[in-house]
Scaffold this motif. Structure first.
Motif, PDB file in Angstrom:
ATOM      1  N   VAL A  31       0.785  -1.128  -0.056  1.00  0.00           N
ATOM      2  CA  VAL A  31      -0.094   0.228   0.078  1.00  0.00           C
ATOM      3  C   VAL A  31       0.805   1.239  -0.025  1.00  0.00           C
ATOM      4  N   PRO A  32       1.860   1.452   0.611  1.00  0.00           N
ATOM      5  CA  PRO A  32       2.851   2.525   0.725  1.00  0.00           C
ATOM      6  C   PRO A  32       3.471   2.744  -0.685  1.00  0.00           C
ATOM      7  N   ASP A  33       3.672   1.804  -1.523  1.00  0.00           N
ATOM      8  CA  ASP A  33       4.207   1.807  -2.869  1.00  0.00           C
ATOM      9  C   ASP A  33       2.967   2.455  -3.756  1.00  0.00           C
ATOM     10  N   ARG A  34       1.962   2.045  -3.556  1.00  0.00           N
ATOM     11  CA  ARG A  34       0.842   2.718  -4.075  1.00  0.00           C
ATOM     12  C   ARG A  34       0.525   4.143  -3.910  1.00  0.00           C
ATOM     13  N   ILE A  35       0.531   4.481  -2.716  1.00  0.00           N
ATOM     14  CA  ILE A  35       0.459   5.825  -2.233  1.00  0.00           C
ATOM     15  C   ILE A  35       1.333   6.883  -2.907  1.00  0.00           C
ATOM     16  N   LEU A  36       2.916   6.219  -2.798  1.00  0.00           N
ATOM     17  CA  LEU A  36       3.841   6.879  -3.364  1.00  0.00           C
ATOM     18  C   LEU A  36       3.631   7.185  -5.023  1.00  0.00           C
ATOM     19  N   ALA A  37       3.065   5.980  -5.523  1.00  0.00           N
ATOM     20  CA  ALA A  37       2.904   6.121  -6.917  1.00  0.00           C
ATOM     21  C   ALA A  37       1.801   7.198  -7.181  1.00  0.00           C
ATOM     22  N   LEU A  38       0.887   7.228  -6.606  1.00  0.00           N
ATOM     23  CA  LEU A  38      -0.309   8.236  -6.583  1.00  0.00           C
ATOM     24  C   LEU A  38       0.180   9.676  -6.480  1.00  0.00           C
ATOM     25  N   ASP A  39       1.070   9.711  -5.565  1.00  0.00           N
ATOM     26  CA  ASP A  39       1.739  11.208  -5.319  1.00  0.00           C
ATOM     27  C   ASP A  39       2.659  11.761  -6.552  1.00  0.00           C
ATOM     28  N   THR A  40       3.410  10.338  -7.002  1.00  0.00           N
ATOM     29  CA  THR A  40       4.003  10.759  -8.159  1.00  0.00           C
ATOM     30  C   THR A  40       3.333  11.088  -9.262  1.00  0.00           C
ATOM     31  N   LEU A  41       2.296  10.562  -9.614  1.00  0.00           N
ATOM     32  CA  LEU A  41       1.287  10.665 -10.634  1.00  0.00           C
ATOM     33  C   LEU A  41       0.651  12.066 -10.380  1.00  0.00           C
ATOM     34  N   SER A  42       0.369  12.769  -9.349  1.00  0.00           N
ATOM     35  CA  SER A  42      -0.251  13.820  -9.159  1.00  0.00           C
ATOM     36  C   SER A  42       0.915  14.934  -9.612  1.00  0.00           C
ATOM     37  N   VAL A  43       2.225  14.736  -9.147  1.00  0.00           N
ATOM     38  CA  VAL A  43       2.979  15.811  -9.389  1.00  0.00           C
ATOM     39  C   VAL A  43       3.561  15.552 -10.998  1.00  0.00           C
ATOM     40  N   THR A  44       3.561  14.541 -11.792  1.00  0.00           N
ATOM     41  CA  THR A  44       3.634  14.456 -13.045  1.00  0.00           C
ATOM     42  C   THR A  44       2.523  15.079 -13.670  1.00  0.00           C
ATOM     43  N   ALA A  45       1.212  15.121 -13.169  1.00  0.00           N
ATOM     44  CA  ALA A  45       0.261  15.460 -14.142  1.00  0.00           C
ATOM     45  C   ALA A  45       0.505  17.265 -13.873  1.00  0.00           C
ATOM     46  N   ILE A  46       0.844  17.715 -12.583  1.00  0.00           N
ATOM     47  CA  ILE A  46       1.042  19.146 -12.469  1.00  0.00           C
ATOM     48  C   ILE A  46       2.144  19.688 -13.612  1.00  0.00           C
ATOM     49  N   ALA A  47       3.330  18.799 -13.716  1.00  0.00           N
ATOM     50  CA  ALA A  47       4.347  19.167 -14.782  1.00  0.00           C
ATOM     51  C   ALA A  47       3.808  19.066 -16.153  1.00  0.00           C
ATOM     52  N   GLN A  48       2.728  18.262 -16.330  1.00  0.00           N
ATOM     53  CA  GLN A  48       2.395  17.941 -17.757  1.00  0.00           C
ATOM     54  C   GLN A  48       1.371  19.278 -18.029  1.00  0.00           C
ATOM     55  N   LEU A  49       0.642  19.563 -17.073  1.00  0.00           N
ATOM     56  CA  LEU A  49      -0.382  20.789 -17.247  1.00  0.00           C
ATOM     57  C   LEU A  49       0.510  22.219 -17.363  1.00  0.00           C
ATOM     58  N   VAL A  50       1.415  22.143 -16.892  1.00  0.00           N
ATOM     59  CA  VAL A  50       2.440  23.506 -16.598  1.00  0.00           C
ATOM     60  C   VAL A  50       3.092  23.699 -18.164  1.00  0.00           C
ATOM     61  N   LEU A  51       3.551  22.464 -18.641  1.00  0.00           N
ATOM     62  CA  LEU A  51       4.375  22.391 -20.073  1.00  0.00           C
ATOM     63  C   LEU A  51       3.245  22.747 -21.170  1.00  0.00           C
ATOM     64  N   PHE A  52       1.914  22.041 -20.918  1.00  0.00           N
ATOM     65  CA  PHE A  52       0.981  22.452 -21.585  1.00  0.00           C
ATOM     66  C   PHE A  52       0.668  23.766 -21.732  1.00  0.00           C
ATOM     67  N   GLY A  53       0.331  24.418 -20.752  1.00  0.00           N
ATOM     68  CA  GLY A  53       0.366  25.696 -20.677  1.00  0.00           C
ATOM     69  C   GLY A  53       1.366  26.657 -21.190  1.00  0.00           C
ATOM     70  N   MET A  54       2.626  26.192 -21.208  1.00  0.00           N
ATOM     71  CA  MET A  54       3.419  26.653 -21.720  1.00  0.00           C
ATOM     72  C   MET A  54       3.412  26.727 -23.220  1.00  0.00           C
ATOM     73  N   TYR A  55       3.221  25.621 -23.720  1.00  0.00           N
ATOM     74  CA  TYR A  55       3.033  25.278 -25.036  1.00  0.00           C
ATOM     75  C   TYR A  55       2.167  26.036 -25.686  1.00  0.00           C
ATOM     76  N   LEU A  56       0.889  26.395 -25.037  1.00  0.00           N
ATOM     77  CA  LEU A  56      -0.176  27.078 -25.778  1.00  0.00           C
ATOM     78  C   LEU A  56      -0.248  28.567 -25.459  1.00  0.00           C
ATOM     79  N   GLN A  57       0.911  28.955 -24.436  1.00  0.00           N
ATOM     80  CA  GLN A  57       1.051  30.071 -23.755  1.00  0.00           C
ATOM     81  C   GLN A  57      -0.329  30.943 -23.387  1.00  0.00           C
ATOM     82  N   THR A  58      -0.869  29.833 -22.417  1.00  0.00           N
ATOM     83  CA  THR A  58      -2.125  30.438 -21.582  1.00  0.00           C
ATOM     84  C   THR A  58      -2.009  30.221 -20.174  1.00  0.00           C
TER      85      THR A  58
END
Length: 94
Positions: free
Chosen positions: A35-62
């Protein structure tokens, strides 16, 4: 949009790398042995989703995607703390 500039290519390349990181975190979330592995994976997934959104915002310049990334960051932090507290004590509210 960036078009064919070097910065645009770097943003697209970074989005691809972050996408691979999201897939690997999803794999660990589904296959995690404990279960701790899954919690850490969920936290990592949220951090990468944040990074993806920021990069997409940079790409669209919005700025809309930056606000969405901020909301996901707050929810991701709170959910990680709540899940860890539940694992430790089997109770969320003291």
């Amino acid at each position: 949009m960036f078009g064919t500039s070097l910065l645009g290519a770097a943003v697209v390349g970074a989005m691809c790398v972050v996408g691979v990181a999201m897939l690997l975190a999803l794999w660990r979330l589904l296959r995690g042995p404990t279960v701790p592995d899954r919690i850490l994976a969920l936290d990592t997934l949220s951090v990468t989703a944040i990074a993806q959104l920021v990069l997409f915002g940079m790409y669209l310049q919005t700025a809309v995607y930056f606000e969405a990334a901020l909301i996901i960051a707050m929810l991701g932090f709170v959910s990680t703390v709540v899940l860890c507290k539940y694992i430790l004590r089997r109770d969320i509210v003291e």
